[in-house]
Enzyme design. Structure first.
Site, mmCIF file in Angstrom:
data_model
loop_
_atom_site.group_PDB
_atom_site.id
_atom_site.type_symbol
_atom_site.label_atom_id
_atom_site.label_comp_id
_atom_site.label_asym_id
_atom_site.label_seq_id
_atom_site.Cartn_x
_atom_site.Cartn_y
_atom_site.Cartn_z
ATOM 1 N N THR A 112 5.884 15.789 -7.701
ATOM 2 C CA THR A 112 6.653 15.285 -8.724
ATOM 3 C C THR A 112 6.571 14.029 -9.147
ATOM 4 O O THR A 112 7.242 13.530 -10.220
ATOM 5 C CB THR A 112 8.266 15.869 -8.462
ATOM 6 O OG1 THR A 112 8.772 15.459 -7.401
ATOM 7 C CG2 THR A 112 8.359 17.317 -8.509
ATOM 8 N N GLY A 113 6.004 13.034 -8.326
ATOM 9 C CA GLY A 113 5.781 11.684 -8.666
ATOM 10 C C GLY A 113 4.827 11.631 -9.864
ATOM 11 O O GLY A 113 4.055 12.362 -9.859
ATOM 12 N N LYS B 294 13.627 19.174 -4.526
ATOM 13 C CA LYS B 294 13.212 19.398 -5.849
ATOM 14 C C LYS B 294 12.512 20.848 -5.974
ATOM 15 O O LYS B 294 12.002 21.245 -6.874
ATOM 16 C CB LYS B 294 11.890 18.572 -6.430
ATOM 17 C CG LYS B 294 12.735 17.058 -6.628
ATOM 18 C CD LYS B 294 12.191 16.181 -7.720
ATOM 19 C CE LYS B 294 12.886 15.011 -8.032
ATOM 20 N NZ LYS B 294 12.304 13.949 -8.695
ATOM 21 N N GLU C 12 -3.655 4.806 -0.293
ATOM 22 C CA GLU C 12 -4.133 3.498 0.002
ATOM 23 C C GLU C 12 -3.267 3.025 1.134
ATOM 24 O O GLU C 12 -2.057 3.235 0.817
ATOM 25 C CB GLU C 12 -4.664 2.686 -0.849
ATOM 26 C CG GLU C 12 -6.183 2.448 -1.178
ATOM 27 C CD GLU C 12 -6.199 1.159 -2.314
ATOM 28 O OE1 GLU C 12 -6.152 0.166 -1.890
ATOM 29 O OE2 GLU C 12 -6.261 1.795 -3.542
ATOM 30 N N GLU D 79 -21.481 1.226 4.502
ATOM 31 C CA GLU D 79 -20.840 -0.040 4.018
ATOM 32 C C GLU D 79 -20.940 -0.805 5.388
ATOM 33 O O GLU D 79 -20.873 -0.164 6.511
ATOM 34 C CB GLU D 79 -19.333 -0.146 3.637
ATOM 35 C CG GLU D 79 -19.314 0.143 1.912
ATOM 36 C CD GLU D 79 -17.947 0.187 1.682
ATOM 37 O OE1 GLU D 79 -17.181 -0.167 2.317
ATOM 38 O OE2 GLU D 79 -17.771 0.541 0.459
ATOM 39 N N HIS E 289 -11.482 -11.914 21.330
ATOM 40 C CA HIS E 289 -12.623 -11.358 22.276
ATOM 41 C C HIS E 289 -12.680 -10.058 22.479
ATOM 42 O O HIS E 289 -14.165 -9.473 22.810
ATOM 43 C CB HIS E 289 -12.376 -12.312 23.543
ATOM 44 C CG HIS E 289 -12.511 -13.789 23.656
ATOM 45 N ND1 HIS E 289 -13.411 -14.649 23.163
ATOM 46 C CD2 HIS E 289 -11.441 -14.526 23.568
ATOM 47 C CE1 HIS E 289 -12.950 -15.530 23.340
ATOM 48 N NE2 HIS E 289 -11.905 -15.952 23.580
#
Lengths: 399, 304
Positions: B17-18, B43, B98, B215, B254
């Site tokens: 719902t966001g 909800k 994220e 990467e 280290h």
């Protein structure tokens, strides 16, 4: 988020791991006062993050408060590339019997935690890792494994310790594990972990890398005045500070800017972080030196795009400007609006090349062509072709 | 076939719902692969874009038979959401957020591995199996997604979110297509690093070649090279490795020296992958060329 030594030590002390008595000074006079209060010989330590601090002269011994003042005066303001020393830690000097090494870390590939321990701590510990791996204890800890105090004692014994040291170092190891877990440490390294002549176990240094993504449960971040800001390998430049300001004033989208090469050929704005890094490689493949890195992505408003272009076009000495995107989901007509504004307002005299690809890119292309931009490329054009054009335009001295 | 998602996937959106969850649902409906349920505590009973919302994953599973959870809650809540999905019997989860704390990711993946779950993300843009199913918004609006992700024989996996679409388009434009394209997620601990995704492509009969976007940093590529050398992966692979021009920051402490043993750099990854027989593309445009060569196709040939 890397923590300087004195913050790391404050945290360790709260975790029940003893640290030397001491205080931070930002002036030489302060350092003298602290040394007076501590009484006896002290160590004055530059509060920088870069490695090899001891070998680079960042740790000085002082027998009197006057000497501590002198030591602080010589360190404060001194450059330790890429950092500058702004604070020193003045601490009591320990009466060292032995120096051990202990670190806690997240072993990401194995999805668990790991302890690394050796009784040969100090500045040459990496040599010990290389030359004498049999004297290094590596202990994996499962993500959900309970770490009982007996485990710490077993490991202390494995390190080759004996007698009371097994109990005291074992206790420090157990507390280090609890500390690393409670503070979301990527790394918590104590080197050296000192055993003093009177058999106390004290953390003489603290190297902490804490996961800033856990900020919502690390209450001390606020107390220490730390935020989630990006890490930089050196002091920010004027343009980097300006970019941070452009990013800050509007929360929509993001601008990640870094100056790269003072003698760079090309100023770039790119869209998408992986793509931005890829573009640096492609430029290099064609013999161009990027002057900067500027990733402007995440659906930024047109004004943010405009300001980023303006900032990059202002880099002195660049011979061309490139605005290139990966294939993006954001609405590229908004991006185009910002680019067009920069073009119209700043009337750049260097080649100005643009390619946008992804959502609504055909409309964005049309907008830019109609606005009279000289080098607009459709989505189909490979980035390599654009970079080749850029090289040619620079050689011809054209626009 | 394809991997991870196909026409039989029944997705529940945790965090339905966001704003982000709603957009995710719209994108999936737009593609023609709507989720079957949503979950937002408190909800239950609401409906988002025609999708029924429940209070708990358990209820959603009972009512809709959902078998895949897309976790679209904020980063601080991802761990709880993942364990709720596991507890409800779901064995496939996707994490969008994220900035999920590393220790949380460690706990999720460690437990997920233990129970045999398949996980993608966090910090992943989504998964698309062209012509079949799209989880999330990869490729953008409907009229664009079919151009960016064509159907074909290549399995695409990328460490970078944005590059998933960029490479998808490069492959499509080069006359090829994909079985599945998956953004693996940009974090240090992710559900499916290359060592987990490559075997899925290997075992998928329709995937005939694999493309990896790599990467610098971490040791994911070096571990993949070990797996390939072991003989577990026999399909041809083309890799692009980003970050050759990027200077690494200084190492801190280290312990890294002991763990990395010189791995993680551009050179180390090129060496490891090359010695495992992976073709390295230097430019993006080389990718479809190398893939076609691996597939025994003519450079100007379309499809496959």
């Amino acid at each position: 988020m890397k923590l300087v030594e004195h913050l790391g030590k404050r945290l360790l002390a709260r975790g029940g791991i003893p640290v030397p008595r001491g205080e931070v000074a930002t002036t030489a006079e302060d350092a003298r006062r602290i040394a007076e209060e501590l009484g006896g010989p002290v160590v004055v330590k530059a509060q920088i993050l870069a490695p090899g601090r001891g070998k680079r002269g960042g740790i000085l011994l002082a027998d009197t408060p006057e000497k501590a003042q002198e030591a602080a005066a010589s360190l404060l303001g001194r450059s330790f590339e890429p950092e500058t020393c702004r604070e020193v830690l003045v601490e009591e000097r320990l009466d060292i019997d032995r120096e051990l090494y202990a670190s806690f870390m997240v072993d990401a590939p194995k999805r668990r935690l790991s302890l690394i321990l050796t009784r040969h701590g100090g500045g040459d510990v990496e040599e010990v890792f290389r030359e004498r791996p049999d004297e290094v204890v590596v202990a994996p800890i499962g993500a959900f494994e309970r770490f009982y105090p007996f485990k710490g004692r077993e490991l202390a014994l494995q390190m080759g310790l004996s007698g009371k040291a097994v109990v005291k170092v074992g206790d420090a190891i157990t507390k280090l594990v609890a500390f690393g877990r409670a503070n979301d440490c990527r790394l918590a390294e104590i080197n050296p972990l000192v055993i003093t002549k009177d058999e106390k176990v004290i953390a003489a240094d603290a190297v902490m890398n804490v996961d800033e993504d856990a900020h919502f449960r690390l209450k001390w971040m606020k107390e220490f005045g730390l935020s989630m800001e990006e890490e930089r390998p050196r002091q920010p430049t004027e343009r980097e500070l300006e970019a941070a300001e452009i990013d800050r004033v509007d929360y929509r989208g993001s601008v990640h800017y870094q100056d790269l090469d003072e003698n760079g050929d090309v100023g770039t704005v790119t869209v998408g972080s992986g793509f931005s890094i890829t573009m640096l490689d492609v430029l290099g493949n064609f013999g161009l030196k990027p002057a900067n890195f500027c990733d402007c992505s995440g659906s930024p408003p047109a004004d943010k795009v405009y300001k980023s272009c303006k900032l990059v076009l202002g880099i002195p000495g660049i011979k061309a400007f490139l605005f290139v995107s990966g294939v993006m989901t954001q609405d590229l007509t908004v991006t185009a609006e910002g680019i067009i504004k920069a073009w119209k307002e700043l009337k750049p005299t260097i080649p100005f090349l643009v390619k946008l690809a992804g959502n609504r890119d055909r409309e964005a292309y049309q907008m830019m062509v109609e606005a009279g931009l000289p080098h607009v490329y459709p989505r189909e054009t490979p980035v390599e072709t654009i970079v080749e054009d850029c090289v040619r335009l620079i050689e011809e001295g054209g626009r | 076939m394809s991997i991870l998602v196909d026409e039989n996937t029944r997705t529940v959106i945790q965090g339905a719902t966001g704003q982000g969850g709603r957009r995710f649902i719209q994108r999936m409906i737009d593609f023609g692969s709507p989720p079957v349920a949503g979950v937002t505590p408190g909800k239950g009973g609401e409906v988002v874009e025609g999708v029924p919302v429940f209070d708990t994953v358990k209820e959603a599973v009972e009512a809709t038979g959902c078998n895949f959870s897309s976790i679209n809650v904020p980063p601080a809540l991802v761990k709880d959401a993942a364990f709720e999905a596991f507890d409800a019997g779901i064995r496939n989860i996707f994490m969008y957020a994220e900035r999920v704390p590393l220790h949380d990711a460690m706990e999720i993946m460690s437990y997920g591995d233990e129970i045999g779950a398949t996980m993608v993300g966090p910090n992943s843009p989504g998964i698309v199996s062209p012509g079949k199913y799209r989880l999330g918004g990869l490729g953008g609006d409907k009229e664009y997604v079919a151009e960016i992700f064509r159907q074909g024989p290549v399995g695409l996996c990328s460490r970078s979110g944005g590059m998933t679409s960029t490479l998808g388009y490069t492959i499509s434009q080069g006359g090829l297509g994909m079985t599945t394209a998956v953004g693996l997620g940009g974090d240090a601990i992710i559900g499916s690093p290359f060592t987990k995704i490559l075997p899925m492509f290997e075992d998928d009969p329709e995937t005939r070649a694999i493309c990896m976007f790599c990467e610098i940093g971490g040791t994911m590529e070096e571990e993949a090279a070990e797996l390939i050398k072991s003989g577990r992966i026999t399909k041809p692979i083309v890799a692009f490795i980003a970050g050759r021009q990027t200077l690494p920051g200084f190492r801190f402490g280290h312990a890294g020296a002991l763990v990395e043993k010189g791995r993680g750099t551009y050179e180390s990854k090129v060496e490891a992958l090359t010695s495992a027989g992976v073709a390295i593309a230097k430019n993006l445009q080389d990718i479809p060329v190398l893939l076609k060569r691996a597939l025994g196709m003519d450079e100007n040939e379309e499809g496959a």
